[in-house]
Every structure is written in structure tokens, then in C-alpha cells.
Design a protein around this motif. Structure first.
Motif, short mmCIF file in Angstrom:
data_model
loop_
_atom_site.label_atom_id
_atom_site.label_comp_id
_atom_site.label_asym_id
_atom_site.label_seq_id
_atom_site.Cartn_x
_atom_site.Cartn_y
_atom_site.Cartn_z
N PHE A 64 0.53 -1.45 -0.54
CA PHE A 64 -0.45 0.05 -0.21
C PHE A 64 0.94 0.96 0.01
CE2 PHE A 64 0.51 -1.86 3.94
CZ PHE A 64 1.18 -0.59 4.87
N LEU A 65 2.34 1.01 -0.23
CA LEU A 65 2.82 2.30 0.14
C LEU A 65 2.59 3.46 -0.66
CD1 LEU A 65 5.15 2.54 2.22
CD2 LEU A 65 6.80 1.96 0.31
N PRO A 112 -1.06 7.29 -0.70
CA PRO A 112 -1.16 8.06 -1.04
C PRO A 112 -0.29 9.65 -2.02
CG PRO A 112 -0.13 6.74 1.46
CD PRO A 112 0.12 6.63 0.32
N PRO A 147 -4.04 -7.50 11.52
CA PRO A 147 -4.68 -6.17 11.62
C PRO A 147 -3.56 -5.08 10.48
CG PRO A 147 -4.63 -6.68 13.60
CD PRO A 147 -3.36 -7.60 12.88
N ASP A 148 -2.13 -4.54 10.85
CA ASP A 148 -1.46 -4.31 10.41
C ASP A 148 -1.80 -3.35 8.93
OD1 ASP A 148 -0.53 -6.00 11.93
OD2 ASP A 148 1.46 -5.58 12.25
N PHE A 149 -2.54 -4.20 8.34
CA PHE A 149 -2.75 -3.01 6.89
C PHE A 149 -3.48 -2.38 6.66
CE2 PHE A 149 0.27 -6.00 3.85
CZ PHE A 149 2.07 -5.71 4.65
N LEU A 150 -4.97 -2.72 7.78
CA LEU A 150 -6.52 -2.21 7.20
C LEU A 150 -6.26 -0.49 7.84
CD1 LEU A 150 -8.55 -4.14 9.66
CD2 LEU A 150 -8.70 -4.09 7.50
N PRO A 151 -5.53 0.57 8.72
CA PRO A 151 -5.30 1.61 8.45
C PRO A 151 -5.62 2.34 6.86
CG PRO A 151 -4.24 1.00 10.08
CD PRO A 151 -4.32 -0.46 9.71
N ALA A 152 -4.72 1.58 6.05
CA ALA A 152 -3.85 1.71 4.60
C ALA A 152 -5.23 1.71 3.67
CB ALA A 152 -3.39 1.02 4.18
N THR A 212 -8.31 4.38 4.66
CA THR A 212 -8.26 5.60 4.60
C THR A 212 -7.95 6.10 2.97
OG1 THR A 212 -6.40 6.00 6.74
CG2 THR A 212 -6.73 7.50 5.14
N PHE A 213 -7.39 4.62 2.45
CA PHE A 213 -7.07 5.09 1.07
C PHE A 213 -7.95 4.35 -0.25
CE2 PHE A 213 -3.60 5.74 2.93
CZ PHE A 213 -3.60 7.10 2.79
#
Lengths: 354, 354
Positions: free
Chosen positions: A96-97, A100, A120-125, A128-129
Motif C-alpha cells: 500500500f506504500l 497516498p 490488522p497491520d495493513f487495515l488503516p491503509a 483511509t485510501f
């Protein structure tokens, strides 16, 4: 179509040693070119490809001793952004890098997730995007992230001629992969002993798994039925897989895809796979192998595997797991993506163009 | 000034346990508010601050079991970008992850690098996004990256009253930190034995250093001069540091700053530091401690430390290493940054504003 493939920089494309993601990108890139597309590959400079290569780093970062790849990836993505106007499709393989900086180009961006998604590490990306469209490599891989925006699932494929069909097969069982708790080599050994059959284990032991190997696996290797042959290279794989009666794949983790299953199938060797992660999407029970849930079932499957027509296993591979099929699936997704967002995309592309 | 401080999400600000970066951000934020500035802190939701807190995650990610912090940071940075128009200055403490999306606001962005820079991993980011202005926490930290664009060095500082001056001190030597090869606890032990003095070691042993501890350090702990008291908390630090004749800091790596040196100085305890990394910028040889290059020199320094006036050590702390001084240094950099780029900045800010 003008297509950019954006690879991770950990390994060259194709990788010198390991690197499932880089191998898939290599096969996909070649297959897209075979279909007549104009492909640019952003990858490490020591990659070897029929595409136009834009180097994102001099060499693969892992063998160069670079531990944190983020800065190199951001620098490469900056170049992709500069050149984005040249492409109809930007196909990312870097998690997901890029989200943004490419969200304003979401209409022509596709991102294949190659790793497990049950943490759960990637979920915020993804939250948000959420305009960034994703591709899963199995339907099962999506399970833990139902809110993520998937454009489709594309199973991996490999070149039709990479691993030739072995009509005869052999008498022994095979296990190939890493020695790690989630791959369950202990289950493979138990299955072979209970079935009274020889098992050849071709596996590397990563430093992280050294303690597991020493305490859990090494004590089991004394059995005359078990032959531990260590790490093997790609060149040895066809003979290793083709010469087996069946591949044991008794995994205990949400394997996103599992390339070795289709490698075995290409050789005509049936796969006895634990019903876990992606395996039920890859293996057709009773045709290309067996899906099992217990050691007892596995022992029964080992006997049944001897009667499964190897040509049928190979046919199952050719029908669903070639690189050509994978490339056509991706092209269909590319077309759907561009079609759906065409007006918006061209507007946004024009802003990007020099 | 309207200032945004953007913290990593690994630990709360201040951290529950370890976390030098988060402690420095906490002290800086409070000191900026004391100077009358309007500060917003982007940090984990369990942070405790006098600033307006914008949570970037519910809790510190390390204790929440999140290993890969990148997605959470990118999501937080997206919120910072949305709100960037509210601030005169955006002060980042997240390495380079914000560079791609904030480069158009470079004129009001400052980034403090908290880690070592002697590895090549980060270089591509400094080269590609060279408009982003950096702050080093010591001049020495900059050595390996001369091409990076530094606005200045700001040494860390801590609140004047955090660690009270201990006029008396004590008779024993002290070592505090992690048990790891680069901190060289073995050197500390050798210095104490050669000097014939007791050494108290307050140190945690990370899992990564367990083998080093077992093979290199544990065998040395039998000496009656050496007392290993394990990990201590912040509450125990003043007594531990204040009750020592000298702190031994015989490091063997490019320590970017070394907070424990100024903690000892605050207590009035001189520091015997290997001349390595930042130490020569922190320690005034013969006033707040001694810079040494060998065990022999260290043994001589231990004797000399007993004659160094502790009030002078405290005065050296108060003159150069308070949080107030750190905040004033940063404000000077903020003002220079805004002043230098004022026209460009306001132009760019207007584009960002809703």
C-alpha cells in the motif's frame, strides 16, 4: 495497452534465489508482452525482462544488505508518478506504500496483494485510501478484510513449459518449502510414516526457524523413511516434483496462494493439501489432488493418489494455472477499470502529463 | 506559532515504558506550550499532553501487537495533510514517510531524524525528496549523509526538574541501558574491575540480545564488584543516577544522541564516555565528565571523577540540555524556515486550504 508493472525491490525480477512475488511478476510481464501489450517494469536494476526496465535500485535490496526497503521504494514510486502519464494502467505489487501519492490516479491503478491479510497491520491503509482498487491472489485471502475494495481475484499462473509433464511420476512422497511451524513438516512426516512410504523433504531452514528445526523436526529425521535433502534450486524442481507420487502440503496458516501446488500440478503430480487458506481454490478434490482435514484422511489420500491419472492433474494445471491465463485475467480487470473510470481517468491523467 | 508535532505511533507520548523519541517529543511539546505556542500533537490516542491531541491510532502500536506501523502512519499523515492549512509549522518525527505527500509544503515542514544514519537504507529518500529540511540531534549523526539537507542540529533536552540535583552522589559506578554489543557492558565491567570499584548495571535484555547476554555478559556477573539489578523504571532513575560516582557510557556505535548522558548530568553525576558518536558534543571533558578512548583512560577517569565538582556537572546540564533550551532552538529553526520561504509557503498553503 501501455502497462507499468511496479515490483518490490527485495529481489531481482526474476529473483536470484527465493521470491515468489518477483517470480509471479516476471511471468506476468512476459505473458502480457506475449499478448502484445507494451509493458514497462519498475524493478531492481539487475532484473532480466523483455519489458522496458526502469531500475528502482541498482540490485535487489536483500542481497545488497539493505534491511529497510521503504526509502528505496518511495524513491522508485516518485519516478513512477513522474511517468504515470505514459501508461494506461499502473499495476502495483508493493502493498500500500503508493496509496497516498497515487490516489488521484486511482482510476488506472491496480494493486495485487501478495501477502497474508489476517493481521490488522495493513487495515488503516485500506480504510483511509479506499479508492485504491485491490486484487487478491485467492478469494480466501480477502476473508479477514471484507471492507477492502477488491476489483477481483486473479490466481497465479506459471509458464506452460516451465515444468514439463512427467507421465511416470515416482513412488515417494515430496515436501518442498520452508521448515517452519505453519508449513507443518511434522504433519508431512507423520503422514509418510503412517502410510509406510518414503518422504523426501526439500526445504531450507531460515535462521528464524533454526530453533524449531532443531527441537521439532531434526529428531524426526532418523526414520529411514524420511530423507532430508535440504534446499533445492529452481533447476532441480521439475525432477523433484515430477518424480513424486504426491506432494504433501499440510499447511496450518492462511496461505494466500501456494505456488508449489501448481508447480506440482504442472509436473502431473497430485497434491495432498490441508483444507486451509487458498488450497480449496487451487486443488480440485479427486482430480488434481485431495483436500484433507486430518492425518487419517491424508494417509487414505496417499493411497488414492497412486490411482489418480497424472494426465488429469496436468490438464487441471493447463486449464487454470498458466501464466497466459493469469495475464488474460489481469487484462480483463485492466479493461474493466479503465472502462468504468474512463472520463475521470483521462481528466486526471492530463493533469499529470508534462 | 501554530505548530503540529507529528510523532511515531510505536509508543504513547509519553511512552508507557521505553521510547526515547516519544519522551523527547513529549518534553518538546510541553516546553513549546510553556513558551506560549499553540501546539497540536499527532500521536497515539493514549498519549497524555497539554497540546491538542489528534489520535493517529487508538493506542501505541507496539503494545497493541502491531508489527508493521507503516499503514497506521500513512493514515495519520493523510489526516495531517488534510489539516496542514491550520499550522505555521509541521514538525515530523517519523523519518521520511511523509516526504512524498508533503514535498509541496516543504517550506513549512521540518523533520527531526532520531535514529542512526550510518546505514545506506534511508539515502534514496534524502536524495529524491531533497527539498525536505532535516534536523539532526547531533552533528555527528549527519556524518554519513553529507548530501542530506539539514536545517540545523538541535540537541535533546529534558525538563529542568525531572531529575533533581544530588549533591552527595555515591561511591559506585553506574551503567544503564540495553545489554547489547554496541553498548559495551563488557567494557563497563572491565573498567570497574580494573578500578576496583563496584558497578551497578541497570539494564534490560531484549530478546534479540539474549544470546549475547548469555555468552558474553552473564559469565562476568559472578564478580562481587558487579551488581546486575535488571531493568529499572523512570521513577527509579533519579536515585540510581544520583547515587553514583560516575556513569559509564563506553559505547561502540554511532549513538545519535544518548539521553542517559544528560539524565546523569542533571543528577550531578559525571559521565565517562567513549569518544564515539555524539558523546563529544554532549560531554565537556573535565567539567561534566571525561571522554576516553581506552580502558586505561577510563580507569584513570574513574579516579578523577571523584574530584569533579558535581555542581559543575549540573550547571553544564542546565546551560545546554534543558527542554526549554531545546524548544527555543526549534522555534529559532521554525522562524528561519518560515521567514526564508514565506512567499512560496503562503502560495502553497493557499492551494492546500479548503
Amino acid at each position: 495497452m501501455r502497462i507499468a508493472q511496479i515490483a518490490p525491490l527485495a529481489e531481482a525480477v526474476p529473483p536470484r534465489l527465493y521470491g515468489g512475488t518477483e517470480r509471479v511478476i516476471w511471468w506476468l510481464t512476459e505473458a502480457l508482452i506475449d499478448l502484445g501489450h507494451d509493458v514497462t517494469l519498475y524493478a531492481s536494476g539487475d532484473s532480466a525482462t523483455s519489458a522496458r526496465l526502469v531500475p528502482g535500485a541498482e540490485t535487489g535490496l536483500r542481497l545488497a544488505g539493505i534491511n529497510d526497503h521503504t526509502a528505496s521504494l518511495l524513491a522508485m514510486l516518485d519516478r513512477v508518478l513522474d511517468e504515470a502519464g505514459r501508461y494506461d494502467i499502473l499495476h502495483f505489487h508493493v502493498d500500500f506504500l503508493h496509496f497516498p501519492t497515487f490516489r488521484h490516479l486511482a482510476g488506472k491503478c491496480l494493486t495485487t496483494l501478495h501477502g497474508r491479510q489476517d493481521l490488522p497491520d495493513f487495515l488503516p491503509a485500506f480504510r483511509t485510501f479506499s479508492e485504491m482498487r485491490l486484487v487478491s491472489v485467492s478469494d480466501d485471502q480477502r476473508g479477514p478484510i471484507p471492507e477492502a475494495q477488491f476489483a477481483g481475484t486473479v490466481h497465479h499462473g506459471l509458464p506452460r513449459e516451465l515444468i514439463p509433464f512427467d507421465e511416470k511420476g515416482g513412488d515417494d512422497l515430496a515436501f518442498i518449502g520452508r521448515i517452519s511451524p505453519e508449513k507443518r513438516p511434522d504433519r508431512a512426516i507423520e503422514i509418510a510414516r503412517r502410510a509406510g512410504m518414503r518422504l523426501k523433504i526439500a526445504a531450507k531452514v531460515d535462521r528464524a526457524d533454526a530453533a524449531y528445526f532443531a527441537s521439532e523436526i531434526e529428531p524426526l529425521l532418523g526414520d529411514p523413511l524420511i530423507e532430508f535433502i535440504g534446499e533445492i534450486g529452481d533447476a532441480d524442481k521439475p525432477a523433484f516434483l515430477g518424480g513424486a507420487r504426491a506432494l504433501l502440503f499440510p499447511i496450518d496458516w492462511p496461505e494466500p496462494f501456494g505456488l508449489v501446488m501448481i508447480e506440482a500440478m504442472a509436473a502431473g503430480t497430485p497434491v495432498i493439501a490441508w483444507n486451509c487458506g487458498s488450497t480449496r481454490e487451487v486443488i480440485e478434490h479427486g482430480r488434481s489432488g485431495f483436500l484433507i482435514d486430518s492425518i487419517d484422511d491424508a494417509v487414505a489420500a496417499v493411497a488414492a493418489a497412486g490411482h489418480l491419472p497424472r494426465a488429469g492433474v496436468r490438464a487441471a494445471f493447463e486449464a487454470r494455472f498458466t501464466a497466459d491465463r493469469m495475464a488474460r485475467d489481469y487484462v480483463a480487470l485492466y479493461e474493466r477499470l479503465i472502462g468504468a473510470d474512463k472520463p475521470a481517468m483521462f481528466g486526471k491523467t492530463l493533469i499529470m502529463a508534462d
